[in-house]
Design a protein around this motif. Structure first.
Motif, PDB file in Angstrom:
ATOM      1  N   GLY A   2      15.270  26.644  10.032  1.00 28.51           N
ATOM      2  CA  GLY A   2      14.318  27.025   8.985  1.00 28.51           C
ATOM      3  C   GLY A   2      13.111  27.783   9.480  1.00 28.51           C
ATOM      4  N   GLN A   3      13.021  28.071  10.772  1.00 31.59           N
ATOM      5  CA  GLN A   3      11.900  28.830  11.337  1.00 31.59           C
ATOM      6  C   GLN A   3      12.446  30.140  11.918  1.00 31.59           C
ATOM      7  N   GLN A   4      12.802  31.035  10.982  1.00 32.47           N
ATOM      8  CA  GLN A   4      13.445  32.277  11.388  1.00 32.47           C
ATOM      9  C   GLN A   4      12.480  33.254  12.069  1.00 32.47           C
ATOM     10  N   ASP A   5      11.196  33.002  11.957  1.00 33.47           N
ATOM     11  CA  ASP A   5      10.227  33.908  12.568  1.00 33.47           C
ATOM     12  C   ASP A   5       9.861  33.511  13.988  1.00 33.47           C
ATOM     13  N   LEU A   6      10.483  32.459  14.522  1.00 31.64           N
ATOM     14  CA  LEU A   6      10.168  31.992  15.870  1.00 31.64           C
ATOM     15  C   LEU A   6      11.361  32.207  16.796  1.00 31.64           C
ATOM     16  N   ALA A   7      11.045  32.530  18.042  1.00 35.58           N
ATOM     17  CA  ALA A   7      12.059  32.669  19.085  1.00 35.58           C
ATOM     18  C   ALA A   7      11.539  32.004  20.352  1.00 35.58           C
ATOM     19  N   LEU A   8      12.464  31.491  21.156  1.00 36.06           N
ATOM     20  CA  LEU A   8      12.078  30.776  22.369  1.00 36.06           C
ATOM     21  C   LEU A   8      13.041  31.151  23.492  1.00 36.06           C
ATOM     22  N   SER A   9      12.458  31.404  24.634  1.00 33.63           N
ATOM     23  CA  SER A   9      13.251  31.691  25.832  1.00 33.63           C
ATOM     24  C   SER A   9      12.776  30.768  26.954  1.00 33.63           C
ATOM     25  N   LEU A  10      13.726  30.035  27.555  1.00 37.28           N
ATOM     26  CA  LEU A  10      13.437  29.136  28.674  1.00 37.28           C
ATOM     27  C   LEU A  10      14.246  29.613  29.875  1.00 37.28           C
ATOM     28  N   ARG A  11      13.564  29.880  30.974  1.00 37.37           N
ATOM     29  CA  ARG A  11      14.220  30.366  32.182  1.00 37.37           C
ATOM     30  C   ARG A  11      13.881  29.465  33.366  1.00 37.37           C
ATOM     31  N   ARG A  12      14.898  29.293  34.189  1.00 34.95           N
ATOM     32  CA  ARG A  12      14.712  28.510  35.404  1.00 34.95           C
ATOM     33  C   ARG A  12      13.915  29.326  36.425  1.00 34.95           C
ATOM     34  N   PRO A  13      13.463  28.683  37.491  1.00 35.92           N
ATOM     35  CA  PRO A  13      12.697  29.414  38.519  1.00 35.92           C
ATOM     36  C   PRO A  13      13.473  30.566  39.140  1.00 35.92           C
ATOM     37  N   ASP A  14      14.818  30.496  39.198  1.00 32.93           N
ATOM     38  CA  ASP A  14      15.606  31.587  39.770  1.00 32.93           C
ATOM     39  C   ASP A  14      15.861  32.716  38.781  1.00 32.93           C
ATOM     40  N   GLY A  15      15.325  32.609  37.552  1.00 34.99           N
ATOM     41  CA  GLY A  15      15.477  33.662  36.559  1.00 34.99           C
ATOM     42  C   GLY A  15      16.628  33.472  35.602  1.00 34.99           C
ATOM     43  N   SER A  16      17.470  32.507  35.820  1.00 33.55           N
ATOM     44  CA  SER A  16      18.602  32.269  34.929  1.00 33.55           C
ATOM     45  C   SER A  16      18.117  31.648  33.620  1.00 33.55           C
ATOM     46  N   VAL A  17      18.881  31.896  32.564  1.00 42.94           N
ATOM     47  CA  VAL A  17      18.494  31.439  31.230  1.00 42.94           C
ATOM     48  C   VAL A  17      18.942  29.992  31.049  1.00 42.94           C
ATOM     49  N   PHE A  18      18.002  29.137  30.676  1.00 44.21           N
ATOM     50  CA  PHE A  18      18.314  27.755  30.344  1.00 44.21           C
ATOM     51  C   PHE A  18      18.523  27.595  28.835  1.00 44.21           C
ATOM     52  N   TYR A  19      17.669  28.317  28.053  1.00 49.37           N
ATOM     53  CA  TYR A  19      17.802  28.260  26.596  1.00 49.37           C
ATOM     54  C   TYR A  19      17.296  29.591  26.046  1.00 49.37           C
ATOM     55  N   GLN A  20      18.018  30.082  25.046  1.00 49.29           N
ATOM     56  CA  GLN A  20      17.633  31.372  24.466  1.00 49.29           C
ATOM     57  C   GLN A  20      17.860  31.319  22.962  1.00 49.29           C
ATOM     58  N   ARG A  21      16.795  31.589  22.234  1.00 46.80           N
ATOM     59  CA  ARG A  21      16.921  31.742  20.778  1.00 46.80           C
ATOM     60  C   ARG A  21      16.097  32.955  20.384  1.00 46.80           C
ATOM     61  N   ALA A  22      16.777  33.988  19.938  1.00 44.78           N
ATOM     62  CA  ALA A  22      16.128  35.266  19.662  1.00 44.78           C
ATOM     63  C   ALA A  22      16.067  35.502  18.158  1.00 44.78           C
ATOM     64  N   THR A  23      15.147  36.374  17.767  1.00 45.92           N
ATOM     65  CA  THR A  23      15.032  36.813  16.378  1.00 45.92           C
ATOM     66  C   THR A  23      15.343  38.296  16.313  1.00 45.92           C
ATOM     67  N   ALA A  24      15.788  38.730  15.166  1.00 46.35           N
ATOM     68  CA  ALA A  24      16.148  40.140  14.987  1.00 46.35           C
ATOM     69  C   ALA A  24      14.894  40.948  14.679  1.00 46.35           C
ATOM     70  N   VAL A  25      14.151  41.264  15.708  1.00 48.56           N
ATOM     71  CA  VAL A  25      12.920  42.039  15.562  1.00 48.56           C
ATOM     72  C   VAL A  25      13.187  43.445  16.061  1.00 48.56           C
ATOM     73  N   ALA A  26      13.120  44.419  15.133  1.00 48.13           N
ATOM     74  CA  ALA A  26      13.428  45.802  15.506  1.00 48.13           C
ATOM     75  C   ALA A  26      12.214  46.533  16.059  1.00 48.13           C
ATOM     76  N   ASN A  27      11.036  46.198  15.584  1.00 47.72           N
ATOM     77  CA  ASN A  27       9.813  46.897  15.982  1.00 47.72           C
ATOM     78  C   ASN A  27       9.037  46.039  16.972  1.00 47.72           C
ATOM     79  N   PRO A  28       8.780  46.555  18.181  1.00 47.39           N
ATOM     80  CA  PRO A  28       8.001  45.767  19.157  1.00 47.39           C
ATOM     81  C   PRO A  28       6.597  45.407  18.671  1.00 47.39           C
ATOM     82  N   GLU A  29       6.060  46.203  17.707  1.00 47.66           N
ATOM     83  CA  GLU A  29       4.733  45.897  17.191  1.00 47.66           C
ATOM     84  C   GLU A  29       4.723  44.630  16.337  1.00 47.66           C
ATOM     85  N   ASP A  30       5.917  44.178  15.924  1.00 50.61           N
ATOM     86  CA  ASP A  30       5.998  42.992  15.080  1.00 50.61           C
ATOM     87  C   ASP A  30       6.184  41.713  15.890  1.00 50.61           C
TER      88      ASP A  30
END
Length: 243
Positions: free
Chosen positions: A81-109
């Motif tokens: 229900g929080q479509q405007d939020l995204a979260l990225s969690l990365r380990r110290p080596d740079g690998s992705v632990f958790y990724q939830r992205a939103t469809a944002v086309a404009n970087p200004e948004d």
């Protein structure tokens, strides 16, 4: 000295009033837009701060200790229900632990906050978290507000211009009546005076000076007529003798 034509006083006053109203309305609209934008940005920052605290709390809960899958499931439930939020969690080596992205086309948004989060599922390592907020709706709201305020400023200036034109014409009505009085004056009516009754206070000195001028012209005209009568009388006898 040749001085350029000034033009209509009524049109000049109307134009200055219209310009002044446009400037002040623009200033007011700009202040309203700036205050609204600051409030929106403050609300976005507060929302990100609150979500950051909640994410830290979820990651620190012991219920999913040592079970990354359970932690991932908890995070997925949190973002329902929080479509405007995204979260990225990365380990110290740079690998992705958790990724939830939103469809944002404009970087200004995009507005994001970065922080380190500790979780028992990856202990003793900490995760580099990036919490992103989609601000597209707020940007569209501010854009509509800006267009609305611009239309309000222009429309208000147009209404004030029309009203000021009518008021200026009404205010200059005594001047037009004064012009009509002066138009009726002639050499045979120099004894008449301009009527100052009902005239504006600013016009009273002008009327007084003009009436004084009429008085001096009337006296000069009477003296000229008297001189002509005297000359005609004095010439009667010599002309009769010559005839």
């Amino acid at each position: 000295m040749n001085v350029g034509r000034v033009g209509s006083l009524g049109r000049r006053l109307s134009a200055w009033l219209a310009l002044q109203s446009l400037v002040w309305l623009s200033v007011v609209c700009a202040v309203v837009y700036a205050v609204t934008r600051a409030h929106v940005e403050l609300r976005q920052g507060e929302s990100l701060t609150q979500k950051q605290v909640l994410v830290r709390h979820l990651l620190a809960e012991p219920t999913a200790a040592g079970d990354p899958a359970a932690l991932t499931h908890k995070l997925d439930d949190f973002f329902v229900g929080q479509q405007d939020l995204a979260l990225s969690l990365r380990r110290p080596d740079g690998s992705v632990f958790y990724q939830r992205a939103t469809a944002v086309a404009n970087p200004e948004d995009v507005r994001e906050v970065r922080f380190d989060a500790a979780t028992l599922a990856t202990a003793p390592d900490t995760l580099a978290a990036t919490l992103t907020l989609d601000t597209k709706d707020d940007r569209l709201l501010l854009r509509r507000l800006a267009l609305t305020l611009l239309a309000a400023a222009l429309g208000g200036a147009a209404l004030v211009s029309a009203g000021s034109f009518v008021l200026v014409r009404m205010g200059l009505r005594p001047v037009r009546r004064l012009v009509d009085q002066t138009r009726r004056l002639s050499a045979d009516t120099l004894h008449q005076r301009l009527d100052a009754a009902g005239q504006a206070e600013e016009l009273e000195p002008l009327i007084a000076q003009f009436n004084a001028l009429l008085g001096r012209l009337s006296q000069a005209y009477e003296h000229l007529e008297g001189f002509n009568a005297d000359v005609a009388h004095e010439l009667c006898t010599p002309l009769a003798t010559l005839i």
